[in-house]
Design a protein around this motif. Structure first.
Motif, PDB file in Angstrom:
ATOM      1  N   TYR A 276     -30.763 -60.390 -17.140  1.00 21.42           N
ATOM      2  CA  TYR A 276     -30.024 -61.056 -16.073  1.00 21.42           C
ATOM      3  C   TYR A 276     -28.683 -61.555 -16.606  1.00 21.42           C
ATOM      4  CZ  TYR A 276     -34.375 -61.120 -13.366  1.00 21.42           C
ATOM      5  OH  TYR A 276     -35.513 -60.759 -12.677  1.00 21.42           O
ATOM      6  N   LYS A 277     -27.705 -61.662 -15.718  1.00 28.05           N
ATOM      7  CA  LYS A 277     -26.397 -62.181 -16.118  1.00 28.05           C
ATOM      8  C   LYS A 277     -26.409 -63.699 -16.286  1.00 28.05           C
ATOM      9  CE  LYS A 277     -23.450 -58.560 -14.147  1.00 28.05           C
ATOM     10  NZ  LYS A 277     -22.347 -58.270 -13.188  1.00 28.05           N
ATOM     11  N   PHE A 278     -27.311 -64.372 -15.580  1.00 27.31           N
ATOM     12  CA  PHE A 278     -27.347 -65.831 -15.618  1.00 27.31           C
ATOM     13  C   PHE A 278     -28.689 -66.326 -16.148  1.00 27.31           C
ATOM     14  CE2 PHE A 278     -23.900 -64.980 -12.786  1.00 27.31           C
ATOM     15  CZ  PHE A 278     -23.021 -66.043 -12.932  1.00 27.31           C
ATOM     16  N   MET A 279     -28.628 -67.268 -17.084  1.00 26.82           N
ATOM     17  CA  MET A 279     -29.831 -67.868 -17.648  1.00 26.82           C
ATOM     18  C   MET A 279     -30.679 -68.524 -16.568  1.00 26.82           C
ATOM     19  SD  MET A 279     -30.125 -70.784 -20.633  1.00 26.82           S
ATOM     20  CE  MET A 279     -29.185 -71.963 -19.666  1.00 26.82           C
ATOM     21  N   ASP A 280     -30.040 -69.130 -15.572  1.00 26.67           N
ATOM     22  CA  ASP A 280     -30.789 -69.813 -14.522  1.00 26.67           C
ATOM     23  C   ASP A 280     -31.722 -68.864 -13.778  1.00 26.67           C
ATOM     24  OD1 ASP A 280     -29.578 -72.289 -15.028  1.00 26.67           O
ATOM     25  OD2 ASP A 280     -27.851 -71.762 -13.799  1.00 26.67           O
ATOM     26  N   ASP A 281     -31.347 -67.587 -13.667  1.00 24.66           N
ATOM     27  CA  ASP A 281     -32.210 -66.640 -12.965  1.00 24.66           C
ATOM     28  C   ASP A 281     -33.485 -66.359 -13.752  1.00 24.66           C
ATOM     29  OD1 ASP A 281     -30.606 -66.354 -10.711  1.00 24.66           O
ATOM     30  OD2 ASP A 281     -29.361 -64.836 -11.662  1.00 24.66           O
ATOM     31  N   VAL A 282     -33.394 -66.382 -15.082  1.00 23.94           N
ATOM     32  CA  VAL A 282     -34.600 -66.248 -15.900  1.00 23.94           C
ATOM     33  C   VAL A 282     -35.468 -67.492 -15.739  1.00 23.94           C
ATOM     34  CG1 VAL A 282     -35.507 -66.016 -18.251  1.00 23.94           C
ATOM     35  CG2 VAL A 282     -33.493 -64.713 -17.555  1.00 23.94           C
ATOM     36  N   GLY A 283     -34.841 -68.661 -15.762  1.00 19.24           N
ATOM     37  CA  GLY A 283     -35.588 -69.905 -15.592  1.00 19.24           C
ATOM     38  C   GLY A 283     -36.285 -69.999 -14.256  1.00 19.24           C
ATOM     39  N   ARG A 284     -35.607 -69.611 -13.196  1.00 12.72           N
ATOM     40  CA  ARG A 284     -36.223 -69.662 -11.867  1.00 12.72           C
ATOM     41  C   ARG A 284     -37.357 -68.652 -11.736  1.00 12.72           C
ATOM     42  NH1 ARG A 284     -30.434 -70.407  -9.607  1.00 12.72           N
ATOM     43  NH2 ARG A 284     -30.330 -72.677  -9.487  1.00 12.72           N
ATOM     44  N   LEU A 285     -37.185 -67.490 -12.368  1.00 12.95           N
ATOM     45  CA  LEU A 285     -38.273 -66.513 -12.345  1.00 12.95           C
ATOM     46  C   LEU A 285     -39.471 -67.047 -13.118  1.00 12.95           C
ATOM     47  CD1 LEU A 285     -39.180 -63.694 -11.446  1.00 12.95           C
ATOM     48  CD2 LEU A 285     -38.277 -62.797 -13.609  1.00 12.95           C
ATOM     49  N   TYR A 286     -39.217 -67.733 -14.214  1.00 14.18           N
ATOM     50  CA  TYR A 286     -40.311 -68.322 -14.989  1.00 14.18           C
ATOM     51  C   TYR A 286     -41.052 -69.371 -14.159  1.00 14.18           C
ATOM     52  CZ  TYR A 286     -42.701 -69.855 -19.263  1.00 14.18           C
ATOM     53  OH  TYR A 286     -43.644 -70.140 -20.226  1.00 14.18           O
ATOM     54  N   ASP A 287     -40.287 -70.206 -13.443  1.00 10.67           N
ATOM     55  CA  ASP A 287     -40.918 -71.170 -12.530  1.00 10.67           C
ATOM     56  C   ASP A 287     -41.831 -70.463 -11.536  1.00 10.67           C
ATOM     57  OD1 ASP A 287     -39.740 -73.410 -13.630  1.00 10.67           O
ATOM     58  OD2 ASP A 287     -38.137 -73.551 -12.140  1.00 10.67           O
ATOM     59  N   LYS A 288     -41.329 -69.364 -10.993  1.00  6.53           N
ATOM     60  CA  LYS A 288     -42.095 -68.604 -10.003  1.00  6.53           C
ATOM     61  C   LYS A 288     -43.351 -68.006 -10.644  1.00  6.53           C
ATOM     62  CE  LYS A 288     -41.307 -64.965  -6.517  1.00  6.53           C
ATOM     63  NZ  LYS A 288     -41.360 -65.837  -5.322  1.00  6.53           N
ATOM     64  N   ALA A 289     -43.187 -67.459 -11.846  1.00  5.89           N
ATOM     65  CA  ALA A 289     -44.312 -66.815 -12.528  1.00  5.89           C
ATOM     66  C   ALA A 289     -45.419 -67.812 -12.853  1.00  5.89           C
ATOM     67  CB  ALA A 289     -43.826 -66.142 -13.808  1.00  5.89           C
ATOM     68  N   LEU A 290     -45.044 -69.049 -13.160  1.00  2.34           N
ATOM     69  CA  LEU A 290     -46.039 -70.062 -13.511  1.00  2.34           C
ATOM     70  C   LEU A 290     -46.964 -70.413 -12.343  1.00  2.34           C
ATOM     71  CD1 LEU A 290     -43.879 -72.454 -15.717  1.00  2.34           C
ATOM     72  CD2 LEU A 290     -45.723 -70.959 -16.502  1.00  2.34           C
ATOM     73  N   THR A 291     -46.524 -70.113 -11.138  1.00  2.00           N
ATOM     74  CA  THR A 291     -47.364 -70.386  -9.962  1.00  2.00           C
ATOM     75  C   THR A 291     -48.301 -69.228  -9.635  1.00  2.00           C
ATOM     76  OG1 THR A 291     -45.827 -69.457  -8.309  1.00  2.00           O
ATOM     77  CG2 THR A 291     -45.451 -71.739  -8.996  1.00  2.00           C
ATOM     78  N   MET A 292     -48.185 -68.117 -10.399  1.00  2.00           N
ATOM     79  CA  MET A 292     -48.945 -66.912 -10.114  1.00  2.00           C
ATOM     80  C   MET A 292     -49.924 -66.657 -11.262  1.00  2.00           C
ATOM     81  SD  MET A 292     -45.556 -64.765  -8.895  1.00  2.00           S
ATOM     82  CE  MET A 292     -46.408 -63.312  -8.274  1.00  2.00           C
ATOM     83  N   PRO A 293     -51.201 -66.927 -11.075  1.00  2.00           N
ATOM     84  CA  PRO A 293     -52.187 -66.787 -12.154  1.00  2.00           C
ATOM     85  C   PRO A 293     -52.129 -65.419 -12.829  1.00  2.00           C
ATOM     86  CG  PRO A 293     -53.191 -67.850 -10.259  1.00  2.00           C
ATOM     87  CD  PRO A 293     -51.835 -67.383  -9.805  1.00  2.00           C
ATOM     88  N   GLY A 294     -52.039 -65.445 -14.155  1.00  2.00           N
ATOM     89  CA  GLY A 294     -52.041 -64.210 -14.930  1.00  2.00           C
ATOM     90  C   GLY A 294     -50.711 -63.498 -15.002  1.00  2.00           C
ATOM     91  N   MET A 295     -49.684 -63.997 -14.318  1.00  2.00           N
ATOM     92  CA  MET A 295     -48.403 -63.296 -14.318  1.00  2.00           C
ATOM     93  C   MET A 295     -47.697 -63.408 -15.669  1.00  2.00           C
ATOM     94  SD  MET A 295     -46.280 -61.331 -12.873  1.00  2.00           S
ATOM     95  CE  MET A 295     -46.508 -61.275 -11.097  1.00  2.00           C
ATOM     96  N   VAL A 296     -47.655 -64.603 -16.255  1.00  2.00           N
ATOM     97  CA  VAL A 296     -46.991 -64.783 -17.547  1.00  2.00           C
ATOM     98  C   VAL A 296     -47.898 -64.246 -18.648  1.00  2.00           C
ATOM     99  CG1 VAL A 296     -46.046 -66.413 -19.213  1.00  2.00           C
ATOM    100  CG2 VAL A 296     -45.688 -66.791 -16.762  1.00  2.00           C
ATOM    101  N   GLN A 297     -47.464 -63.186 -19.290  1.00  2.00           N
ATOM    102  CA  GLN A 297     -48.219 -62.585 -20.380  1.00  2.00           C
ATOM    103  C   GLN A 297     -47.705 -63.035 -21.746  1.00  2.00           C
ATOM    104  OE1 GLN A 297     -50.963 -59.978 -19.973  1.00  2.00           O
ATOM    105  NE2 GLN A 297     -50.920 -61.390 -18.235  1.00  2.00           N
ATOM    106  N   THR A 298     -46.424 -63.346 -21.808  1.00  2.00           N
ATOM    107  CA  THR A 298     -45.808 -63.869 -23.028  1.00  2.00           C
ATOM    108  C   THR A 298     -44.880 -64.996 -22.611  1.00  2.00           C
ATOM    109  OG1 THR A 298     -45.896 -61.702 -24.099  1.00  2.00           O
ATOM    110  CG2 THR A 298     -44.397 -63.306 -25.047  1.00  2.00           C
ATOM    111  N   SER A 299     -45.053 -66.152 -23.206  1.00  2.00           N
ATOM    112  CA  SER A 299     -44.328 -67.342 -22.755  1.00  2.00           C
ATOM    113  C   SER A 299     -42.838 -67.261 -23.070  1.00  2.00           C
ATOM    114  CB  SER A 299     -44.923 -68.593 -23.403  1.00  2.00           C
ATOM    115  OG  SER A 299     -44.692 -68.585 -24.806  1.00  2.00           O
TER     116      SER A 299
END
Length: 323
Positions: A207-230
């Protein structure tokens, strides 16, 4: 032979329908419906950078290698043929789907289809991401990077480095054997990992912006099993990233702040470990997780760190500060 970039990727999928929401609502690609139940995943000015196609398996469908001209494509043909690699002509229908004027293809030692193309058309319509993001870092760097597990590491090294001209960026030669290789200024466009069987390990999009990675991480944390590597930061390409599970079972690395290299002066080096911090792998064995913790704690004790490089694109801005 000179490969400019990995320009596109074909993804074989047993269930293309599952990819739609993942690609659009989650990652932020623009998703387009193509013929034969295929999905085009758009990241920039091209019609697509990834194509999801129905198949009996999940994994790599094809890798698209960009060369600068028809003459360069003929060099690919002659050099691969001289090395004993069968080179095939593309069909008019294949070129139409990929939006290219010229294309040849061959199989690598793992029998992944590798396509070589020149003259790919730009899509004049505006890129419309599936959700609000600031875009992806692509351009002359290509789509991102691809990591392949292979039982034929020596043969794959020969194909991609000796025949196609990828350069070695860095490597690991412990119980895990990895080769990170480059074809432009991106730290690595391809990585090869010695594994018992062939498979697609992960694809990285930046991504061009760090915030987009952070927001995706926020989203992934609400989805069980989505985050495979922190969330973490790699020691070699300095990427701030985390990994999600795709509908195809392989991983998608969502990253920001990747390091650029100078191909003319770069000297390969052996890695001490993968990350400065983070990147805890939920899918690893307890034994391997303990080894990873040892590496991370060692990096912390040594105070290892690296600056974020400024490249003047997207979320990178250089400012002169008065002192």
């Amino acid at each position: 032979m000179k490969i400019d970039e990995i320009g596109y990727l074909g993804i074989d999928a047993t269930n293309t329908a599952e990819w739609r929401a993942f690609a659009s609502d989650y990652v932020g690609f623009e998703v387009r419906d193509l013929a034969n139940e295929c999905l085009g995943l758009r990241m920039d000015d091209y019609a697509w950078r990834m194509l999801v196609q129905p198949a009996q398996r999940n994994g790599v469908g094809f890798l698209g290698m960009k060369v600068e001209s028809l003459e360069a494509l003929e060099t690919v043909r002659s050099e691969l043929t001289a090395a004993g690699v069968a080179v095939h002509e593309s069909s008019e229908a294949e070129r139409a789907v990929r939006g290219v004027q010229h294309m040849l293809w061959a199989l690598d030692p793992d029998e992944n289809r590798v396509e070589f193309f020149a003259g790919r058309s730009i899509d004049e319509s505006e890129f419309k991401p599936g959700r609000p993001i600031g875009g992806f870092r692509t351009g002359s760097l290509g789509l991102g990077h691809v990591v392949l597990g292979t039982p034929l590491l020596v043969e794959m090294e020969h194909f991609y480095m000796k025949l196609l001209g990828f350069g070695l960026t860095d490597y690991l030669d412990t119980e895990i054997k990895v080769r990170f290789i480059h074809t432009n200024d991106r730290h690595h466009s391809l990585a090869l990992v010695k594994t018992p069987s062939r498979f697609l390990h992960h694809v990285m999009v930046e991504y061009k912006f760090m915030d987009d990675v952070g927001r995706l991480y926020d989203k992934a944390l609400t989805m069980p099993g989505m985050v495979q590597t922190s969330l973490g930061r790699h020691a070699n390409d300095h990427m701030l990233s985390f990994y999600s599970k795709t509908p195809g079972g392989f991983l998608l690395e969502a990253g920001w702040g990747g390091r650029a290299i100078d191909r003319a002066t770069w000297k390969p080096e052996e890695l001490w470990g993968f990350s400065f911090w983070g990147h805890v792998r939920s899918w690893e064995t307890p034994e391997n997780q303990a080894k990873q913790r040892e590496h991370i704690e060692s990096a912390a004790r040594l105070g290892l760190r690296a600056p974020v490089e400024v490249n003047g694109e997207g979320g990178f801005v250089s400012r002169t500060m008065a002192i």
